[in-house]
Write an enzyme that holds these catalytic residues in place. Structure first.
Site, PDB file in Angstrom:
ATOM      1  CG  ASP A 146       1.691  88.854   4.655  1.00  0.00           C
ATOM      2  OD1 ASP A 146       1.697  88.007   5.574  1.00  0.00           O
ATOM      3  OD2 ASP A 146       2.676  89.582   4.415  1.00  0.00           O
ATOM      4  CB  SER A 186       9.744  89.941   4.977  1.00  0.00           C
ATOM      5  OG  SER A 186       9.473  89.100   6.073  1.00  0.00           O
ATOM      6  CG  MET A 187      14.072  90.710   9.511  1.00  0.00           C
ATOM      7  SD  MET A 187      14.942  89.219  10.058  1.00  0.00           S
ATOM      8  CE  MET A 187      16.536  89.909  10.494  1.00  0.00           C
ATOM      9  CG  HIS A 246       5.269  87.400   3.932  1.00  0.00           C
ATOM     10  ND1 HIS A 246       5.108  88.591   4.600  1.00  0.00           N
ATOM     11  CD2 HIS A 246       6.585  87.066   4.089  1.00  0.00           C
ATOM     12  CE1 HIS A 246       6.256  88.958   5.146  1.00  0.00           C
ATOM     13  NE2 HIS A 246       7.171  88.060   4.850  1.00  0.00           N
TER      14      HIS A 246
END
Length: 406
Positions: free
Chosen positions: A355, A189-190, A387
């Protein structure tokens, strides 16, 4: 012959488990909200009489107890930041100290709430991933390690805080502990833009050639997500239905990570890609100056201007890259506000491909590197995997294991 090959494979796994030897150690960079934060309070004033003024180190994030009303009001006030949009520097609330526990180990990213029973899987994060590799001979804190960070900030904040120096040292140490075996960097993710800044702005090519075997990105938020515009407008209670999104908006607007994860104005998010729809006008990723003005937070645009180009242009990482992402999950794409609702009411959500959190056009942005760097770039979708589950899905985990042995 087949039985002999199978026997040798089993014996090899047993030897690895006993001796802790691996072909490539793993360092994990988690995603947004995917690191624990601890807080210490010495406040001179608090917003509510039930909020503590003085308290020794405690779990600020993630604590399910802290998320429930009325404690959530205290958490929101304690976790928010105050940023100078001219210098880009941010600081904690008055009288609040914070730290990120568990750097170098995986404990604090396996379960985000340390006080929740393990059978309560809501706060489970990387545990399934780590447990699997432990069965393959990896050792926590030695050959599989975590690099948590203060996810409220963006890459410039990580640089100032010394996070990237610590990450570089962690990778070098892990390489040495594994007998000079190059590291596989697994990010979620990030963690994707966080690590991309590190690979493109902090270390050089010779360092990468020595220490990095592979760069495995899971559901990378490469060019942001549409849902962040809704967060900036109306707040997001992250599914905690008893929490008021507008109260969370105060803290979420203060985090540099929020504008950093806005849809990046580019060929990924064009002037024709409408994200926010109101009765007076629509907004795209090219309208942030007006958008921030109209949601009543004009200073947010100054923060966005400082952050959006940190990784938005997507310079190639310069290492073998495996860009894995979830697909075919309905994902927030547009937000429609009826008359009088913008920005203080919850909008109607229109869904598109992605996602469940990050939109497909952002997830696949890494594919451009296939023509921009000499090292191979593999892009693979995992249909139906959302996700969060990209770090727990066994098909994904087994695919990563195959990278280790390639």
């Amino acid at each position: 012959m087949d039985k002999l090959v199978l026997l040798l494979a089993i014996l090899g796994s047993i030897v690895a488990v006993v001796h802790g030897t691996v072909e490539s150690p793993i360092v994990i960079v988690p995603g947004l909200s995917g690191s624990q934060l601890q807080g210490k309070l010495n406040r001179t004033s608090v917003p509510h009489i039930y909020c503590s003024k003085v308290y020794d180190w405690y779990t600020m994030w993630l604590s399910l107890e802290e998320l429930l009303p009325p404690a959530d009001n205290c958490l929101i006030d304690n976790i928010r930041l105050f940023c100078n949009t001219t210098t880009g520097r941010c600081h904690n609330q008055e009288g609040v100290s914070t730290r990120v526990p568990g750097f170098g180990n995986t404990t604090t990213i396996e379960y985000l709430d340390p006080d929740t029973p393990r059978w309560f899987t809501t706060t489970q994060y990387f545990n399934t991933f780590v447990e699997y590799f432990v069965t393959q001979g990896y050792v926590r804190g030695k050959t599989i390690r975590g690099a948590p960070y203060d996810w409220r900030y963006a890459a410039n904040g990580f640089l100032e805080q010394g996070y990237y120096d610590d990450l570089k040292s962690l990778i070098e140490e892990t390489y040495q502990l594994a007998g000079n075996a190059p590291v596989t960097l697994v990010v979620h993710s990030m963690g994707a833009p966080t690590s991309l800044f590190f690979l493109t702005k902090v270390v050089d090519q010779a360092w990468k050639d020595t220490y990095i075997k592979a760069y495995v990105t899971l559901s990378g938020a490469w060019r942001g997500a549409a849902k962040v515009m809704r967060t900036m407008a109306s707040g997001d209670n992250s599914g905690v239905t008893v929490d008021n999104p507008l109260e969370w908006r105060i803290a979420q607007r203060s985090f540099p990570s929020s504008p950093w994860l806005l849809p990046y104005p580019s060929d990924t998010w064009t002037p024709d890609d409408v994200i926010v729809i109101t009765t007076k006008r629509n907004y795209t990723a090219w309208d942030y100056a007006d958008f921030y003005q109209d949601v009543g937070y004009p200073e947010g645009y100054g923060m966005f201007q400082q952050l959006y180009n940190l990784t938005g242009p997507l310079p190639p990482p310069g290492v073998p890259t495996y860009c894995y992402y979830g697909a075919d999950v309905k994902t927030p794409l547009q937000f429609q506000y009826a008359a009088g609702e913008f920005p203080d009411q919850e909008p109607t959500v229109v869904y598109g491909p992605g996602d469940g959190t990050v939109n497909n056009n952002s997830l696949v942005s890494c594919a451009r590197w296939q023509s921009e760097q000499a090292q191979p770039v593999y892009v693979q979708a995992f249909s139906g995997v959302d996700h969060a589950n990209m770090v727990q899905n066994m098909d994904v985990i087994v695919a990563i294991q195959h990278i280790m042995s390639s």
